[in-house]
Every structure is written in structure tokens, then in C-alpha cells.
Design a protein around this motif. Structure first.
Motif, PDB file in Angstrom:
ATOM      1  N   GLU A 457     -28.164  84.391  64.210  1.00 56.06           N
ATOM      2  CA  GLU A 457     -28.351  84.199  62.756  1.00 56.06           C
ATOM      3  C   GLU A 457     -27.327  84.170  61.829  1.00 56.06           C
ATOM      4  O   GLU A 457     -27.286  83.393  60.623  1.00 56.06           O
ATOM      5  N   ARG A 458     -26.032  84.676  62.134  1.00 59.47           N
ATOM      6  CA  ARG A 458     -24.958  84.560  61.456  1.00 59.47           C
ATOM      7  C   ARG A 458     -23.573  83.878  61.982  1.00 59.47           C
ATOM      8  O   ARG A 458     -22.549  84.104  61.465  1.00 59.47           O
ATOM      9  N   ARG A 756     -23.526  87.719  53.616  1.00 60.87           N
ATOM     10  CA  ARG A 756     -23.244  86.198  54.240  1.00 60.87           C
ATOM     11  C   ARG A 756     -21.733  86.476  54.277  1.00 60.87           C
ATOM     12  O   ARG A 756     -21.045  87.057  53.444  1.00 60.87           O
ATOM     13  N   LEU A 763     -21.677  81.469  57.445  1.00 61.69           N
ATOM     14  CA  LEU A 763     -21.705  81.999  58.823  1.00 61.69           C
ATOM     15  C   LEU A 763     -20.095  82.442  59.302  1.00 61.69           C
ATOM     16  O   LEU A 763     -19.070  81.773  58.821  1.00 61.69           O
TER      17      LEU A 763
END
Length: 899
Positions: A457-458, A756, A763
């Protein structure tokens, strides 16, 4: 919460509280001669007695339990406490309770109406003094064997230098090694001085008897000007002179602790060698002149340089020793008055790879988490750092956690500091960091010790990294690094299986030909583990900054390619924001880095260089070439405290204030802005760097605005939104505030990337940079690898710490070498040696021992006369130009032997 009754009052206490906490909550003050809130309780002096449910107990060691009824103020228990104090006092000589005695015991006796003549009634024979140490003196006759100093040394400092010797009434504190205090393992943190309740252990001179627990109207709160930890200090002033510097009990990072440098190393302030008037070179000789004349020479030289070579013929090297406000003003002067981006600072020589690497991985040029979170970390990976010596307060905190059960992995070629307490000590060959970090990452991926959800996800770059890691199995990495494969696997498992792992690193990661690759490869580990980004599963990663404001100097835009707040000079929007505030255009082309400045000077392209607070001839690599550059430059201006080696090559030397004489702010290694306040005035005609830059700008007909440092920080916030919420007023009321802090009504972000990452795509970016060899390798002519670094008693070029008692603790430069190498080259322990490299020569004293591996040697660079940085090469990080101080091929021989 725990609710109980004390002296008829109901108090609510947190879990784990003691009856001493309860008494304080109820407003009762109890004597506590064996207790210090920073230490584990002992309950040995019996001076804090209270009655709890009818039992007489020591309040400091008795847990508070619900429903308890406590009597702390009744006549019976007060008499018991008074008798306990009087018994202790009776064993001391009369001067222990003299009217002027400043000790905690003397004050308690005055409060309890115990007269001075109560002392000495059962006096034992005189036990004598130990005044051998420059900063710590012992009067054994005042020792009550409370053990506070011993616990401070073990529990807080982690040095274990003190013990209690003797039996019964003859028990007294002593160095654990026996002999004189000056010859002991003491590192002069001052903790024993600060905690001693009787004056048995004191600081000599006007600071005798002063401790951080005593209120004093003459104390000035400031931030330490040595390493990047950012310790809060209280400076006690008497007659406009510093009487003592004490660690602030509420310091957000140091929590009432300090090291020898911050605590005691202020003797340089009154050194006879302080520069007190400007100097201008006349007929080859630096000659005293007035400020007006000196400023005139500077201005004429700057104008001549611009006329002859354009704005880019001028450059400035700003400083971590300068405040944020001074660094901001310097870069503004270069960009708006001169019209060039030729400004850089000493981060180029140490943590420029951190800024580049962390920005590439996460989006910001700073550590990811506040240092306070180490209290919840259960595994530490400490890489390329010796914080026990270079960052002693951090080293002490990490050692506390390790002794308390946290797992400790140390990656360092030397067996020093925390490495001696490590669960796993990885000893890579200098220059092989990237391979080692990939080996650790290989194990994390191969054994499933990663966070798949976080990576999905990141994170970006996993496929590329996984492909690379296939070639870095522990067995292959062992061949490259010299670290046994099973050690690599064991370390990776400890890190990968921890609930909250932490990574801290130092210059052993950055000061390499591939330093930025090293930072990024190390940052891969918390990314793979999901231990970064506010996940609650780890501390992330933090660089241990070497100098007090090296983070802030870069934050303020004292960089050739970056504006305040790290906006790029090539970015039209960032330039426009600065131009709107400054009312002047900003050059769109990046300026020169420090190595490029020296090269340009040697080639005749740089015609004016302003060096602010940096002794580049002592600290920069290949120092002979640096001196050649200064000699070739038509105008060299140096702001300094002393006539340093660099100042000796200058055309103008300007006397300036030190950190204890300045107003402004510093930023520490975990991004906290903290106030710096002047405790004393600078000597004679010396001025602050802030005032000097303003004066030069005014003489050139320019108005920089910002008439005071507070206004400079406020203006910086208008240029850089990440600092918009910061101000002197806010810091005065709140203490430390971390950046980013975009608004005055919002707290700073202590933990970054909770939502974030600050990269363009939001990312975290894994790095798949391959291992590449260092710039130098040993060979038949130069068979040894030299690593340079720091020792505990000195700081940087030693210009401040060598002008005081620290010189008595560490008087000369030492070359550490292994017994095998000593035998091979005929070198005896304590003998002078000559060290040669492909670049220069140095003279040092051999210290033979097992701290370094065979084939490697280590020395510090605190004594410029020894020429250590003439040995180091011009090899530099391929991304940031940070010098490769950690890998130099050398040979050595006893002094007098033929080369």
C-alpha cells in the motif's frame, strides 16, 4: 489511578507511584538524601519516613496502594525524619553545615533547624580529598555513602566508573578502577556532581555546589553548541562570567543529563587566545584594525570579485556553529545581494548523504521519529556510529534501554562503545556498508520478516530490490564485508522479529564514496519491516548529526541547490515564493559545493570566499590542497573565535561570538527547534555572525531586513511553509517544537509520514543500488585502512575543547592499531608513529589494543597540528560530494624509521 489519603487529603496517583509521589502531590516536602528522581530508589537514608496504615516506611521505595492512609506531617514522623538527618550530619565535619554551604544536606538541616554545630559530633578520622580531575573533585569526609553518584554513573550514564568501598562508617565513594579520579574511567558527564547531596563531589571554581535542582535567578536556559543531540542547558552567570553550565532537568532530549563538553567545556570563553578585534592582512601580516576598516576591506573585495568575475566569483561557507537565523541571513545575502547560489555548509562534509538519501526514500531531509520513542523500541540497529563518545547523552539512553532488555545490534568496524554490549556486533570492512545492508535485507525478504500490507500500500520499488537482493545472500556478503554469514542472519532476525525496531546511524554510513547509496540501502530495512510512517511498528530511522546545528544550517537553505525548507533553486515555484518575500530575484542555477569552491579558487575562478565558523584547513579532506585554494583566492574572509589554521590563511579575520553569547535557535538531530540565548556578552569588539552579515550588507547599500534574529526566523517561515508555525515567542513558551510546523496553531510533526510520505507519489521508495567498492583499497605500498572519527573529550577541530580542562583529559592524538599490526611494523604502545597516505603525512601516538581489527587503524582529527586530514583523499560521495573520510589507505612506521 491510585486513590489514597495523605495528611487528610485525597490524592489520585498514576499506577506505579510511590508514597514520595503522594507526599509531593499533597504538598508535603520530604528530605530525600539518597533519592534522585532520575534514579532507581534505594531507601537507604531513611530521611523520607512516613507512616502508612500505622507502619513507619521509607516513602521513596513504598508503593502507593489504593485506600492507604498516610501520615507525612505528624509530629512523631517529623521527629523521626529529623533524627535520621541529624544522625547523618553528626558523622560529617563542621564545614558540611556551614551557613554558606550550598548542599542539599545543608539546606535540609536548615529547614529542620539542625544547627551547624550538630556536625562533627561523631567525626571519623579525616579521609582526605582527591583533586586530581580538572572537573570533578572529591572530599571523602563529606561522603554519606548514599550511593546516588554510583547509581547516576551506572543507571544514567552507563559508564560504571564509581563504586562504594569500605565497610560501615568507613564506606566512601571511589573510582572503580582504584587510584586517582583523573586516572579512572570517568567521562566527566557531571552527573555525580549534580546528584551529590552533601558536596562530597563538586565542580571546582565558582560553580562549586551548584546543581540543576537549585533555583537560581541568574540562570539562562539555552541549547548546547557542541554535538547534534540538542541538550537543554541552564547557564549560571556570576559577574558576567559563566560560573557553571548545568543540564536542564526538563530538557526534552537530555532529561537532566549532559556530557563533558556541554557541562564543562566553556573555558574557551575567557581564553587569552580569543579574537577580540578584527584583523586585516597588511604586507603579509594580519594586523588589528577597526570594524569599519575591516568591513570596508570586505566590501571592496566582494565588489572587486563581482566586477572581475561576476556574482559566481563569490562564495560563502556557512556553519553548523551558527544559529538558524545566521544561516538564513548568510544565504539570503549571497542570493539577494551578491546574486549567486554559491553557499554551502559543513553538512557537505558529514550528513549531506543523509539529506539526499532520506529525501529520496521518504521525501524529507530529516529523521523520521522523535528520539523519545527509543523508550518504546525493543531492538536497536546502531550503524556507523559510536554515540557513547560522539553523542554521549544518546549513547547513555541507548545503553539504558539495552541493559533493560532491548536487543542491540551494532554495525561498526571497531569494538567500542555500545558494541561492547551488543547482542550482535557486525564488523564490516570499511567501505562495504551497502553490501552489508543488502545482506540484512536479503534475510528479511527470504524469511518473510517483512510487512506485505505496508509494502503493497505505501511502498514502491520492491520488485527491483527483490531482484537485486537475490545476489546478496549472507554467504556472498560475508566474502565482501568480512562479517560472518551467521552474524548477518542473526542480526536480520533480531531486527525483523522485533515489535518496534529502531535504526540510528552516524558518519560511518555517510562519509563514503557511495554514502548516499548507504543511507538509502539502510533505509530499506525499516521500509521492508513496515517500521516507519507512523505505523506504530517501529521507530523508523534517524541520523545522529555530528554538529550542534548541522540540521538547521541545511534547513535554512545554506546549500547551493536548495532554498530554505528544501525548495530547489531550479523550481520556479520555490524561487517565486522566496522572491516574493525578499523582493529580489533568485538565481535559477545551483551554485558550487564546498569542494567545487576550492577547485574554483585554485583555478582562479573564485575570487572571494567568506568562511563562517569553519576551520576548513583542519576538518576538510586533503587539507594541503585546501590551504592551496585559500592562498590562491584574492579575498578570504573568516569569522572565528580563535586564530585557527584557516584564519592564518585569511585576508580578513572577524572576531565573533560563540554559542553561549548568541540569540537565536538551533535544530537538533530529530528536527526540534530550540532556543539559544546569550548568557554572557562576547569579549571586547567581537560581534555575532548575525550582526556581521548585517553590517556587510549595509555597507554594500543593501537592506536585508530582519533587524533581529526573531524576525529572521519569522521571515524564514514565510519563505518555507514547513517552518511557518515557528517563532521565538512560541519556543519561549513551549520549549522544543519539531518541524514540519506549518501553522502556529498546530503542533510540529514529531513523527513523520503518518498518512503519506512526502515524495511526489506519496510512497516510500526502496533503493536497488548495487554495492560498489570504496575509492581506495589497501595495497603493498599502503597496506592499512585508516578510519577517522571522534573521541569523547573533544569536538571537531578542538578549537573550543582544547582551550580548557578537556586537554588534561585527552592531550594528544592517538592512532589505534591491533597488536598484530603493531608487531608487524615494529610499533610500541605509546610510541610516536608517522602515518603516510597517498595524499599526506601525520604524526600520532600509537595505542595498541583490540578495539580495531587487524589491517585497520583509527584516529581522531581534534589536533590540527598532527595533520590527520592531510592523509584523507578528495574521494567523495558520488551524489553529494561528501568526503570519504572513513576509507584511506595508509602505511605507518615508528618515528625515526626510514620510509
Amino acid at each position: 489511578m491510585t486513590r489514597l489519603q495523605i495528611d487528610g487529603r485525597t490524592v489520585d496517583l498514576p499506577a506505579g507511584a510511590t508514597l514520595l509521589d503522594a507526599a509531593r502531590a499533597a504538598g508535603a516536602e520530604l528530605p530525600t538524601l539518597c533519592h534522585d528522581d532520575r534514579l532507581r530508589s534505594a531507601g537507604s537514608c531513611r530521611t523520607c519516613l512516613v507512616q502508612a496504615d500505622g507502619r513507619t516506611v521509607a516513602a521513596c521505595v513504598t508503593p502507593a496502594t489504593p485506600g492507604m492512609t498516610v501520615d507525612a506531617s505528624g509530629e512523631e514522623v517529623r521527629n523521626l525524619r529529623r533524627d535520621a538527618v541529624a544522625l547523618i550530619a553528626s558523622a560529617l565535619p563542621p564545614h558540611a553545615l556551614a551557613d554558606e554551604a550550598p548542599s542539599e544536606l545543608a539546606e535540609v538541616c536548615r529547614t529542620l533547624s539542625i544547627e551547624p554545630d550538630s556536625a562533627g559530633t561523631s567525626l571519623t578520622p579525616l579521609r582526605g580529598r582527591d583533586d586530581t580531575h580538572p572537573y570533578v573533585h572529591l572530599d571523602r569526609d563529606l561522603c554519606i555513602a548514599c550511593g546516588r553518584c554510583v547509581r547516576m554513573c551506572s543507571d544514567v550514564q552507563g559508564t560504571f566508573a564509581l563504586t562504594l568501598t569500605g565497610r560501615g562508617a568507613d564506606t566512601v565513594v571511589a573510582p572503580g578502577t582504584g587510584g586517582a579520579w583523573a586516572d579512572s574511567d570517568c567521562v566527566a558527564c557531571g552527573g555525580c556532581v549534580d546528584t551529590c547531596p552533601t558536596g562530597a563531589i563538586t565542580q571546582p571554581g565558582p560553580g562549586q555546589g551548584l546543581t540543576s535542582r537549585q533555583p537560581d535567578p541568574d540562570r539562562v536556559r539555552t541549547t548546547c553548541g557542541y554535538c547534534g543531540v540538542g541538550c537543554a542547558l541552564d547557564v549560571v552567570v556570576r559577574d558576567d562570567r559563566v560560573a557553571a553550565v548545568l543540564p536542564a532537568p526538563d530538557g526534552p532530549v537530555n532529561r537532566g543529563h549532559a556530557c563533558v563538553k556541554g557541562r564543562f567545556s566553556y573555558g574557551y570563553l575567557t581564553s587569552a587566545e580569543r579574537l577580540t578585534e578584527p584583523l586585516v592582512r597588511r604586507d603579509g601580516v594580519l594586523t588589528p584594525v577597526s570594524w569599519d576598516e575591516a568591513i570596508g576591506v570586505v566590501v571592496d573585495g566582494l565588489r572587486a570579485a563581482v566586477e572581475q568575475g561576476g556574482p559566481d566569483a563569490v562564495a560563502a561557507i556557512s556553519s553548523a556553529r551558527a544559529t538558524n537565523e545566521e544561516n538564513y541571513l548568510v544565504q539570503k545575502f549571497l542570493r539577494t545581494v551578491i546574486g549567486t547560489n554559491n553557499v554551502d555548509n559543513c553538512s557537505r562534509l558529514c550528513h549531506a548523504p543523509s539529506a539526499a538519501g532520506l529525501t529520496a526514500s521518504f521525501g524529507r531531509a530529516g529523521g523520521t521519529d522523535p528520539f523519545g520513542d527509543v523508550e518504546t523500541a525493543d531492538c536497536f540497529l546502531v550503524v556507523g556510529a559510536n554515540p557513547v563518545e560522539a553523542h554521549p547523552v544518546v549513547g547513555a539512553r541507548l545503553l539504558q534501554r539495552a541493559l533493560g532488555g532491548a536487543r542491540l545490534i551494532v554495525a561498526d568496524p571497531r569494538a567500542v562503545g555500545l558494541a561492547r554490549h551488543a547482542d550482535v556486533h557486525l564488523r564490516p570492512r570499511p567501505g562495504t556498508n551497502v553490501a552489508l545492508f543488502h545482506g540484512l535485507a536479503h534475510v528479511l525478504v527470504a524469511e518473510g520478516l517483512t510487512d506485505p500490507g505496508f509494502l503493497r500500500e505505501r511502498v514502491t520499488g520492491l520488485d527491483e530490490l527483490t531482484t537485486l537482493l537475490a545476489g546478496y545472500a549472507p554467504e556472498r556478503v560475508a566474502e565482501i564485508t568480512g562479517v560472518p554469514a551467521d552474524h548477518i542472519t542473526q542480526a536480520a532476525r533480531l531486527y525483523g522479529r522485533a515489535d518496534r525496531p529502531a535504526v540510528l546511524y552516524g558518519l560511518g554510513v555517510t562519509e563514503h564514496l557511495h554514502g548516499t547509496d548507504g543511507v538509502r540501502s539502510l533505509a530499506n530495512l525499516p521500509i521492508l519491516r513496515g517500521a516507519v510512517g507512523g505505523t506504530g511498528r517501529g521507530f523508523g530511522i534517524s541520523p545522529l548529526r555530528g554538529q550542534n546545528n548541522v540540521q538547521g544550517a541545511s534547513d535554512m537553505g545554506a546549500l547551493p541547490d536548495l532554498l530554505p525548507g528544501y525548495g530547489r533553486v531550479t523550481d520556479r515555484e520555490a524561487r517565486a515564493r522566496a522572491e516574493a518575500v525578499w523582493g529580489r530575484p533568485v538565481p535559477p542555477t545551483p551554485g558550487m559545493r564546498i569542494p567545487e569552491m576550492f577547485e574554483a579558487a585554485r583555478e582562479g575562478r573564485l575570487r572571494a570566499l567568506w568562511i563562517i565558523g569553519e576551520d576548513v584547513c583542519a576538518t576538510d579532506p586533503d587539507s594541503r590542497r585546501v590551504a592551496d585554494a585559500l592562498d590562491a583566492c584574492p579575498l578570504v574572509v573568516v569569522n572565528e573565535l580563535f586564530l585557527s589554521e584557516t584564519a592564518r590563511h585569511a585576508d580578513v579575520v572577524l572576531p565573533v561570538a560563540s554559542w553561549l553569547e548568541k540569540d537565536g535557535t538551533f535544530v537538533n538531530f530529530d528536527r526540534r527547534f530550540q532556543r539559544v540565548r546569550p548568557a554572557v556578552r562576547p569579549p571586547d569588539a567581537a560581534r555575532t555572525d548575525f550582526a556581521v552579515v548585517q553590517a556587510v550588507a549595509a555597507a554594500m547599500g543593501a537592506d536585508l531586513g530582519c533587524p533581529a534574529p526573531a524576525e529572521a526566523l519569522t521571515e524564514c517561515g514565510r519563505v518555507a511553509p514547513v517552518f511557518a508555525g515557528l517563532s521565538h515567542a512560541r519556543l519561549d513558551s513551549e520549549g522544543a517544537v519539531p518541524w514540519p510546523c506549518p501553522s502556529s496553531d498546530r503542533p510540529g510533526e514529531a513523527t513523520l509520514y503518518a498518512e503519506r510520505f512526502a515524495t511526489p507519489d506519496g510512497l516510500a521508495h526502496l533503493s536497488a543500488a548495487p554495492y560498489l567498492p570504496p575509492g581506495e583499497e589497501p595495497d603493498g605500498d599502503y597496506p592499512l585502512l585508516l578510519v577517522t572519527g571522534r573521541r569523547w573529550a573533544h569536538y571537531n577541530s578542538g578549537s573550543m575543547t582544547r582551550r580548557g580542562g578537556n586537554l588534561l583529559l585527552d592531550a594528544r592524538g592517538l592512532l589505534d592499531l591491533h597488536p598484530e599490526d603493531a608487531a608487524r611494523y615494529g610499533v610500541r604502545d605509546g610510541a610516536p608513529v608517522t602515518v603516510d597516505s597517498r595524499h599526506g603525512q601525520a604524526r600520532l601516538i600509537a595505542r595498541v589494543g583490540p578495539d580495531v581489527a587487524p589491517g585497520q587503524v583509527f584516529c581522531a582529527f581534534h589536533f590540527p597540528d598532527e595533520g590527520v586530514n592531510s592523509l584523507t583523499s578528495e574521494n567523495a560521495d558520488t551524489v553529494t560530494s561528501c568526503p570519504e573520510y572513513k576509507v584511506t589507505a595508509v602505511r605507518l612506521r615508528p618515528v625515526g624509521a626510514r620510509g
